[in-house]
Write an enzyme that holds these catalytic residues in place. Structure first.
Site, PDB file in Angstrom:
ATOM      1  N   VAL A  61      17.054 -18.897  10.704  1.00  0.00           N
ATOM      2  CA  VAL A  61      16.169 -20.055  10.508  1.00  0.00           C
ATOM      3  C   VAL A  61      14.755 -19.592  10.148  1.00  0.00           C
ATOM      4  O   VAL A  61      14.142 -20.097   9.188  1.00  0.00           O
ATOM      5  CB  VAL A  61      16.135 -20.949  11.776  1.00  0.00           C
ATOM      6  CG1 VAL A  61      15.201 -22.135  11.565  1.00  0.00           C
ATOM      7  CG2 VAL A  61      17.540 -21.436  12.122  1.00  0.00           C
TER       8      VAL A  61
ATOM      9  N   LYS B 247      17.498 -25.924  21.069  1.00  0.00           N
ATOM     10  CA  LYS B 247      18.135 -27.014  21.850  1.00  0.00           C
ATOM     11  C   LYS B 247      18.447 -26.574  23.274  1.00  0.00           C
ATOM     12  O   LYS B 247      18.338 -27.330  24.216  1.00  0.00           O
ATOM     13  CB  LYS B 247      19.412 -27.503  21.160  1.00  0.00           C
ATOM     14  CG  LYS B 247      20.547 -26.481  21.197  1.00  0.00           C
ATOM     15  CD  LYS B 247      21.357 -26.476  19.952  1.00  0.00           C
ATOM     16  CE  LYS B 247      21.321 -25.086  19.397  1.00  0.00           C
ATOM     17  NZ  LYS B 247      21.787 -24.867  18.097  1.00  0.00           N
TER      18      LYS B 247
ATOM     19  N   ASP C   7      27.202 -26.292  23.349  1.00  0.00           N
ATOM     20  CA  ASP C   7      26.208 -26.556  22.302  1.00  0.00           C
ATOM     21  C   ASP C   7      26.051 -28.071  22.052  1.00  0.00           C
ATOM     22  O   ASP C   7      24.927 -28.592  22.123  1.00  0.00           O
ATOM     23  CB  ASP C   7      26.617 -25.792  21.020  1.00  0.00           C
ATOM     24  CG  ASP C   7      25.798 -26.189  19.822  1.00  0.00           C
ATOM     25  OD1 ASP C   7      24.720 -25.612  19.620  1.00  0.00           O
ATOM     26  OD2 ASP C   7      26.224 -27.100  19.077  1.00  0.00           O
TER      27      ASP C   7
ATOM     28  N   LYS D 164      22.739 -30.876  22.809  1.00  0.00           N
ATOM     29  CA  LYS D 164      22.244 -31.853  21.826  1.00  0.00           C
ATOM     30  C   LYS D 164      22.388 -33.282  22.351  1.00  0.00           C
ATOM     31  O   LYS D 164      21.511 -34.123  22.147  1.00  0.00           O
ATOM     32  CB  LYS D 164      23.003 -31.681  20.514  1.00  0.00           C
ATOM     33  CG  LYS D 164      22.706 -30.329  19.850  1.00  0.00           C
ATOM     34  CD  LYS D 164      23.709 -30.007  18.781  1.00  0.00           C
ATOM     35  CE  LYS D 164      23.411 -28.666  18.116  1.00  0.00           C
ATOM     36  NZ  LYS D 164      24.512 -28.209  17.257  1.00  0.00           N
TER      37      LYS D 164
HETATM   38  N1  LIG Z   1      21.148 -20.838  12.811  1.00  0.00           N
HETATM   39  C1  LIG Z   1      21.204 -22.154  12.729  1.00  0.00           C
HETATM   40  O1  LIG Z   1      21.868 -22.705  11.846  1.00  0.00           O
HETATM   41  C2  LIG Z   1      20.445 -23.012  13.705  1.00  0.00           C
HETATM   42  C3  LIG Z   1      20.528 -24.415  13.596  1.00  0.00           C
HETATM   43  C4  LIG Z   1      19.792 -25.207  14.479  1.00  0.00           C
HETATM   44  C5  LIG Z   1      19.033 -24.613  15.470  1.00  0.00           C
HETATM   45  N2  LIG Z   1      18.995 -23.237  15.567  1.00  0.00           N
HETATM   46  C6  LIG Z   1      18.180 -22.643  16.612  1.00  0.00           C
HETATM   47  O2  LIG Z   1      17.151 -21.880  16.012  1.00  0.00           O
HETATM   48  C7  LIG Z   1      16.835 -20.759  16.820  1.00  0.00           C
HETATM   49  C8  LIG Z   1      16.962 -19.489  15.990  1.00  0.00           C
HETATM   50  O3  LIG Z   1      18.288 -19.371  15.508  1.00  0.00           O
HETATM   51  P1  LIG Z   1      18.685 -18.257  14.414  1.00  0.00           P
HETATM   52  O4  LIG Z   1      20.076 -18.576  14.022  1.00  0.00           O
HETATM   53  O5  LIG Z   1      17.639 -18.172  13.368  1.00  0.00           O
HETATM   54  O6  LIG Z   1      18.687 -16.942  15.318  1.00  0.00           O
HETATM   55  P2  LIG Z   1      18.678 -15.414  14.841  1.00  0.00           P
HETATM   56  O7  LIG Z   1      19.135 -15.308  13.427  1.00  0.00           O
HETATM   57  O8  LIG Z   1      19.393 -14.649  15.879  1.00  0.00           O
HETATM   58  O9  LIG Z   1      17.127 -15.017  14.874  1.00  0.00           O
HETATM   59  C9  LIG Z   1      16.425 -14.790  16.050  1.00  0.00           C
HETATM   60  C10 LIG Z   1      15.116 -14.131  15.712  1.00  0.00           C
HETATM   61  O10 LIG Z   1      14.318 -14.004  16.878  1.00  0.00           O
HETATM   62  C11 LIG Z   1      13.893 -12.655  17.031  1.00  0.00           C
HETATM   63  N3  LIG Z   1      13.811 -12.390  18.463  1.00  0.00           N
HETATM   64  C12 LIG Z   1      14.765 -12.595  19.400  1.00  0.00           C
HETATM   65  N4  LIG Z   1      14.322 -12.259  20.621  1.00  0.00           N
HETATM   66  C13 LIG Z   1      13.055 -11.809  20.447  1.00  0.00           C
HETATM   67  C14 LIG Z   1      12.061 -11.311  21.322  1.00  0.00           C
HETATM   68  N5  LIG Z   1      12.284 -11.201  22.618  1.00  0.00           N
HETATM   69  N6  LIG Z   1      10.871 -10.972  20.803  1.00  0.00           N
HETATM   70  C15 LIG Z   1      10.628 -11.077  19.470  1.00  0.00           C
HETATM   71  N7  LIG Z   1      11.528 -11.554  18.595  1.00  0.00           N
HETATM   72  C16 LIG Z   1      12.724 -11.913  19.076  1.00  0.00           C
HETATM   73  C17 LIG Z   1      14.926 -11.806  16.321  1.00  0.00           C
HETATM   74  O11 LIG Z   1      14.349 -10.583  15.906  1.00  0.00           O
HETATM   75  P3  LIG Z   1      15.146  -9.505  15.007  1.00  0.00           P
HETATM   76  O12 LIG Z   1      15.316 -10.155  13.664  1.00  0.00           O
HETATM   77  O13 LIG Z   1      14.280  -8.326  14.963  1.00  0.00           O
HETATM   78  O14 LIG Z   1      16.457  -9.294  15.715  1.00  0.00           O
HETATM   79  C18 LIG Z   1      15.269 -12.724  15.135  1.00  0.00           C
HETATM   80  O15 LIG Z   1      14.369 -12.527  14.094  1.00  0.00           O
HETATM   81  C19 LIG Z   1      17.785 -20.841  18.034  1.00  0.00           C
HETATM   82  O16 LIG Z   1      17.141 -21.505  19.085  1.00  0.00           O
HETATM   83  C20 LIG Z   1      18.937 -21.679  17.512  1.00  0.00           C
HETATM   84  O17 LIG Z   1      19.621 -22.370  18.543  1.00  0.00           O
HETATM   85  C21 LIG Z   1      19.677 -22.435  14.706  1.00  0.00           C
END
Ligand SMILES: NC(=O)c1ccc[n+]([C@@H]2O[C@H](COP(=O)([O-])OP(=O)(O)OC[C@H]3O[C@@H](n4cnc5c(N)ncnc54)[C@H](OP(=O)(O)O)[C@@H]3O)[C@@H](O)[C@H]2O)c1
Length: 429
Positions: free
Chosen positions: A14, A106, A202, A206
């Site tokens: 995201v 969420k 999940d 929501k």
């Molecule tokens: N993916 C979807 O379709 C979607 C849809 C709706 C909502 N969401 C929500 O959006 C959020 C992000 O989802 P995502 O899919 O984008 O997750 P993701 O791809 O796993 O990305 C997480 C990011 O956060 C960074 N991170 C994690 N822990 C950290 C820490 N302690 N300190 C600094 N950086 C940290 C990671 O760093 P690195 O890159 O270095 O590992 C990564 O860049 C979540 O809450 C998820 O529930 C996601």
């Protein structure tokens, strides 16, 4: 033109999409906001990771998230890193430092959201979360703003793409749950650990957020009755089809006798219901209002682009609020309605019984239902001899009465097995 600064926690699926959108649409966004939106800092775990983000932004990466939430130049903190801790502490720190917040989290909002909303209220900053429910589908804004003058009766949706994909495959290809899950895994539609999707955690998060918004009551994940889809069989899906129904994993929040009934479970819905035609990994949420009638919001509930679009929309709203000196809507939980226990909730039910093929079976089964206040809407027999089955649909009944009926059926010598029980939604009210 004024410049407002964004600090971002996370740059994954995201987060990187948000940065691309801010860069790609920067001219239009600046014109629409009346200010430039500049990304000042981006916290990640690993600096060396390859990222699909605009070249100029790489220099803003840091592995210290505190830098983002304490930087005096940052106006808006965008949280797209997920998880509960240290995310919660970082957001509280950001709020304490007067930053406005956009989050897609969420899980955090549905468990500890109250603390964050209270802190934002006390500090007079905005907390926006359009992306936290149904990714790219505008849903929070319509509920919080467009429908603020409406009395909402029910919110019912398909808010988990993975399980909807699995159920669609089972329905269209007649495959088993395990086969459909395998296909979802091959296509990259599942998380590394698919439990949160399959077991309904999940969608429960929501549902809690949607129920809180729709009924102005604090609802947390733990308040949501939850069943997953792992026990759905190809036979259930086949019977549903023959009966004119489609099986979906539904998140439902509704008013029942002044209480909030909120739950996530698989259910059969009539094929003519708009949610029945929501296929594959798409999401849709059906809202019933007293005056507005029925509304449906449909689209992509996940993925970087769709979810990023919702995040950027929130950033823009906050930027506009900042320029006008106003604030966006809060999380109004004044109603404080009681949360209804599953035992006291109403639903229709589908029940599949293996029975002895002999005279008097139907009468014995009917009396188990009648004796427990559950009225049968339709019944028919499938097969004969050892293969005899009764397929039944009830009228709307209390869960506690249904459970008592199932207990009575188990005691009947004529009933060999209760093969399946599933709720039926979208029919009787
Ligand atoms: N993916 C979807 O379709 C979607 C849809 C709706 C909502 N969401 C929500 O959006 C959020 C992000 O989802 P995502 O899919 O984008 O997750 P993701 O791809 O796993 O990305 C997480 C990011 O956060 C960074 N991170 C994690 N822990 C950290 C820490 N302690 N300190 C600094 N950086 C940290 C990671 O760093 P690195 O890159 O270095 O590992 C990564 O860049 C979540 O809450 C998820 O529930 C996601």
């Amino acid at each position: 033109m004024k410049t407002l600064r964004i600090g971002q926690l996370g740059c994954g699926i995201v987060g990187s999409a948000v940065l691309r959108l801010l860069d790609h649409n920067s001219y239009d966004i600046a014109q629409r906001v009346g200010a430039n939106l500049d990304v000042a800092k981006i916290a990640v775990r690993t600096l060396s990771k390859e990222r699909d983000i605009p070249g100029g932004m790489t220099s803003h990466l840091t592995t210290d998230p505190h830098e983002v939430v304490t930087d005096p130049a940052v106006d808006i903190v965008v949280e797209v890193m997920g998880g509960i801790e240290p995310t919660r502490a970082l957001l509280l720190e950001a709020i304490d430092n007067g930053k406005h917040i956009v989050t897609a989290n969420k899980e955090l909002l549905a468990s500890l959201g109250a603390e964050l909303f209270d802190a934002a209220e006390a500090k007079g900053v905005d907390l926006y979360f359009e992306a936290a429910v149904a990714g790219g589908i505008p849903l929070i804004r319509p509920l919080r703003e467009s429908l603020a003058g409406e009395r909402i009766r029910k919110v019912m949706g398909i808010v988990n793409g993975t399980t909807n994909f699995i159920l669609t495959r089972m329905s269209e290809e007649g495959c088993s749950f395990a086969e459909a899950l395998g296909e979802a895994e091959r296509l990259g539609y599942t998380e590394l650990d698919p439990t949160a999707d399959i077991e309904g955690f999940d969608p429960a998060a929501k549902a809690a957020i949607l129920a809180s918004l729709a009924f102005n009551t604090r609802v947390v994940s733990g308040d949501v009755y939850r069943e997953g889809i792992a026990d759905i069989t190809a036979q259930d899906i086949a019977f549903a089809k023959r009966l004119g129904y489609t099986v979906k994993l539904l998140a439902i929040a509704e008013q029942q006798d002044g209480e909030i009934a909120v739950r996530v479970h698989p259910a059969m819905i009539p094929n003519e219901h708009p949610l029945a035609s929501v296929r594959d990994n798409l999401n849709a949420v059906f809202v019933e209002g007293e005056s507005v009638g029925e509304l449906m919001f449909y689209g992509r509930g996940a993925g970087g682009g769709p979810t990023g679009t919702s995040v950027v929309g929130d950033i823009i709203d906050i930027a506009r609020n900042m320029l006008s000196g106003g604030r966006g809507p809060g999380m109004y939980t004044y109603a404080d309605s009681p949360i209804r226990n599953i035992e006291a909730m109403y639903s229709q039910y589908y029940i599949l019984l293996d029975v002895a093929d002999q005279p008097g079976v139907l009468a014995a089964v009917a009396s188990a239902f009648g004796g427990n206040n559950v009225s049968i809407r339709s019944v028919w027999q499938e097969g004969t001899g050892d293969q005899a089955q009764l397929v039944m649909i009830t009228h709307r009944a209390l869960e506690r009465d249904l459970q008592a009926t199932l207990g009575a059926l188990r005691d009947l010598p004529e009933v060999t097995k209760i093969t399946s029980v599933m709720r039926v939604e979208g029919g009787e009210t």
